[in-house]
Each structure stands twice: as C-alpha cells, then as structure tokens.
Design an enzyme around this catalytic site. Structure first.
Site, PDB file in Angstrom:
ATOM      1  N   ALA A  53       0.869  -1.187   0.000  1.00 51.37           N
ATOM      2  CA  ALA A  53       0.000   0.000   0.000  1.00 51.37           C
ATOM      3  C   ALA A  53       0.904   1.234   0.000  1.00 51.37           C
ATOM      4  O   ALA A  53       0.810   2.111   0.861  1.00 51.37           O
ATOM      5  CB  ALA A  53      -0.953   0.004   1.192  1.00 51.37           C
TER       6      ALA A  53
ATOM      7  N   HIS B 165       7.276   5.742   1.122  1.00 55.47           N
ATOM      8  CA  HIS B 165       8.029   4.567   0.658  1.00 55.47           C
ATOM      9  C   HIS B 165       8.882   4.921  -0.563  1.00 55.47           C
ATOM     10  O   HIS B 165      10.025   4.484  -0.688  1.00 55.47           O
ATOM     11  CB  HIS B 165       7.075   3.442   0.239  1.00 55.47           C
TER      12      HIS B 165
ATOM     13  N   LYS C 159       8.964   7.484  10.731  1.00 52.28           N
ATOM     14  CA  LYS C 159       7.630   7.443  11.348  1.00 52.28           C
ATOM     15  C   LYS C 159       7.555   6.316  12.373  1.00 52.28           C
ATOM     16  O   LYS C 159       6.958   6.449  13.412  1.00 52.28           O
ATOM     17  CB  LYS C 159       6.523   7.294  10.310  1.00 52.28           C
ATOM     18  N   ASP C 160       8.195   5.178  12.032  1.00 52.06           N
ATOM     19  CA  ASP C 160       8.242   4.055  12.973  1.00 52.06           C
ATOM     20  C   ASP C 160       9.551   4.147  13.756  1.00 52.06           C
ATOM     21  O   ASP C 160      10.447   3.308  13.600  1.00 52.06           O
ATOM     22  CB  ASP C 160       8.140   2.734  12.209  1.00 52.06           C
TER      23      ASP C 160
ATOM     24  N   MET D  26       2.450  10.463   6.266  1.00 57.52           N
ATOM     25  CA  MET D  26       1.976   9.459   5.310  1.00 57.52           C
ATOM     26  C   MET D  26       2.038   8.073   5.948  1.00 57.52           C
ATOM     27  O   MET D  26       3.018   7.727   6.608  1.00 57.52           O
ATOM     28  CB  MET D  26       2.808   9.496   4.038  1.00 57.52           C
TER      29      MET D  26
ATOM     30  N   SER E 139       0.234   3.856   5.276  1.00 56.66           N
ATOM     31  CA  SER E 139      -0.671   2.990   4.505  1.00 56.66           C
ATOM     32  C   SER E 139      -2.044   2.945   5.167  1.00 56.66           C
ATOM     33  O   SER E 139      -3.065   2.758   4.508  1.00 56.66           O
ATOM     34  CB  SER E 139      -0.096   1.580   4.426  1.00 56.66           C
TER      35      SER E 139
HETATM   36  O1  PAF Z   1       7.521  -0.861   8.618  1.00 55.49           O
HETATM   37  C1  PAF Z   1       6.983  -1.809   8.020  1.00 55.49           C
HETATM   38  O2  PAF Z   1       6.339  -1.638   6.989  1.00 55.49           O
HETATM   39  C2  PAF Z   1       7.115  -3.209   8.602  1.00 55.49           C
HETATM   40  O3  PAF Z   1       7.069  -3.194   9.988  1.00 55.49           O
HETATM   41  C3  PAF Z   1       8.353  -3.952   8.089  1.00 55.49           C
HETATM   42  C4  PAF Z   1       9.639  -3.281   8.543  1.00 55.49           C
HETATM   43  C5  PAF Z   1       8.319  -4.039   6.578  1.00 55.49           C
HETATM   44  C6  PAF Z   1       8.374  -5.369   8.648  1.00 55.49           C
HETATM   45  O4  PAF Z   1       7.228  -6.077   8.278  1.00 55.49           O
END
Ligand code: PAF
Length: 286
Positions: A32, A37, A149-150, A184, A186
């Site tokens: 998504a 990305h 973001k993460d 942003m 998904s």
């Molecule tokens: O950040 C993400 O999209 C997911 O946590 C990852 C790092 C692809 C692992 O599934």
C-alpha cells in the site's frame, strides 16, 4: 522490474548480484505504498547499484486480527509505483512461503520494547524482528532503508543488527507528510473523510508540545498542552503521548542540554490506529 515470490529465487538472485560486485539497497515494506516509501526507494537507488523492495503484510507482527485482515493489499498498484520509481526487484512472498515452518524463536529487546508501541502492541516487535531478520538473510543488502515514522521500530532494528552482527548499514529517512501535516501511512487509506479531516491534528499536537518545550515549559506542561488540544476532537482517542530520549526511547522527566528527544504519540480514529513523532533538536549546552 523483476518480480519474485519464492525464498529460493530471491536468495539465489541476490547471491548472484553480490558475486557480480553489485551493491544492494533494500526497502522492506508491507505494501500500500505512498510517497514516503518512494522516497526510500529513490534514496536506495541513489546509493546502490540495485534496489530490492519487499512487499509482505507480515502476520507475525499484528496483535489485532482485524488490523491484519483489513490492512490494505494493493500489489498491482504497488508494482506499478515501484517500477516507475526505478526499483529493480520486487519480492512479494505469500505468508505460506515466508512461514513454511512455525517460528519458535522469540526476541526480547528489554527496556526498548517496554514503552510506547511495544507496551501497547504485545508481540509486535517480536514479529517485526523475526520478519526483518528473515528478509535480511534472504536479500543480504548492503544498506536497508526505514522511515522515521516508525521510530521505535528503527531503534529495535538497530539493536537487532548490532546483536546479530548483520553486515549492513541502516538508513533512517525523515517522515514524509501530506500538505496538511498528516504523516503518510498505509493506514490513512482506511480513514473515513471525517476522520481524515481531523487526522492532521495529531501533528499539530506534537507541534504544540514542541513549541512549549522550546519556550522552556516542563515536559509535563508540554504533554498536558498537547493532550488538552487533542481532547477537543471527539473522533480521536489518544493512546499515548510521550517525550522520550531519541535513542533509548525511555521517557525523559525533563530536558537536558545536548540530549536529543522525540515527541511520540499513537491515537485511534475509529478502528484505525495512527502513530507520529517529531524529533527535537538538542538544546545547546549552556
Ligand atoms: O515498517 C513496516 O512496513 C514493517 O514493519 C516492516 C519493517 C516491513 C516489517 O514487516
């Protein structure tokens, strides 16, 4: 763009690339795809000979069955976007292919995962560490790209890379925001128009806390101002808002000169859970 789905194919392909002396940049995703990305794909292209992107909605990292079921799956559109962004290889395995054997390994990242996402999503980082380890073994990248973001996920992966001596460089890329400030994600696709309209208030709340801290308010006052602001939007239910050390992710009682801190939050809009964060530049030593 080459599209692969089997573990043996991606393993053989990246092994061949390495033998040819190619540098591999890797962008792991759950699909998504959005501009956030794509900024990672472009950075991987700039710094490597070959860019590999994985699209895999990883069941092991979801602690909520509905969140997994409803997570957007748009492989066709993702493949088109990746092709246009200059990605060379798309690896998109099925869950059965990825988890041929029931995984028994479990990870414990100690204090790093006892706060924020780890505290509210039991087992989440175990699933992330498991799939990221598998992907790193399969793709053998020279560089791997993740989004800020993460932030906690990045800290966990940094620890994983250190602890397991993965021979690769991690790159953390800044958050890409919509014009109205919404980070942003998904999951934004799942917001109703009414929820989407208030979602940027999350970023505003972080900015309010940031402004307070910059004006020498205490951490508690800054948090309270942001929480009070968000409380005026009934569509939103705040899960946490923390001021933490940007590396250890442990809450800071008050700012110390030279310490880099992050303001982090998670909130539900209906069933959709969003996270956001803001890094605060370290205060000069006085
Ligand atoms: O950040 C993400 O999209 C997911 O946590 C990852 C790092 C692809 C692992 O599934």
């Amino acid at each position: 763009m080459l599209q692969l789905t089997s573990l043996s194919d991606i393993r053989q392909h990246t092994e061949r690339l390495r033998q040819q002396g190619k540098r591999i940049g890797f962008v792991p995703t759950m699909g998504a795809l959005h501009d956030g990305h794509l900024s990672l794909i472009r950075a991987a292209n700039r710094q490597n000979d070959v860019t590999v992107c994985s699209v895999f909605v990883n069941p092991a990292q979801f602690n909520n069955a509905d969140d997994y079921r409803l997570y957007p799956r748009l492989l066709g559109a993702d493949a088109e976007m990746l092709e246009q962004a200059g990605c060379d290889v798309l690896f998109a395995p099925s869950p059965e292919e990825m988890y041929r054997h029931q995984a028994k390994l479990s990870f414990d990242f100690g204090e790093l995962e006892r706060v924020m996402e780890g505290a509210h999503r039991p087992g989440h980082f175990n699933g992330v560490a498991l799939v990221v380890s598998k992907l790193f073994h399969l793709v053998k990248p020279h560089q791997a790209f993740f989004g800020q973001k993460d932030l906690q996920q990045f800290a966990i992966i940094r620890q994983l890379v250190q602890d397991l001596s993965f021979d690769l460089e991690l790159v953390c890329f800044p958050i890409i925001r919509e014009a109205d400030g919404l980070a942003m994600s998904s999951r934004n696709r799942r917001l109703t128009p009414a929820q989407r309209a208030v979602a940027p208030k999350l970023y505003e709340a972080l900015q309010i806390a940031q402004a307070k801290l910059q004006a020498a308010a205490s951490v508690e006052e800054a948090k309270q101002a942001a929480v009070a602001f968000l409380a005026s939007f009934p569509e939103m239910s705040l899960e946490y808002l923390e001021v933490v050390d940007a590396r250890s992710l442990q809450p800071v009682p008050d700012l110390t000169a030279g310490q880099e801190v992050a303001l982090c939050l998670a909130a539900f809009l209906g069933e959709v859970r969003l996270i956001d964060n803001l890094l605060l530049q370290p205060q000069a030593n006085s």
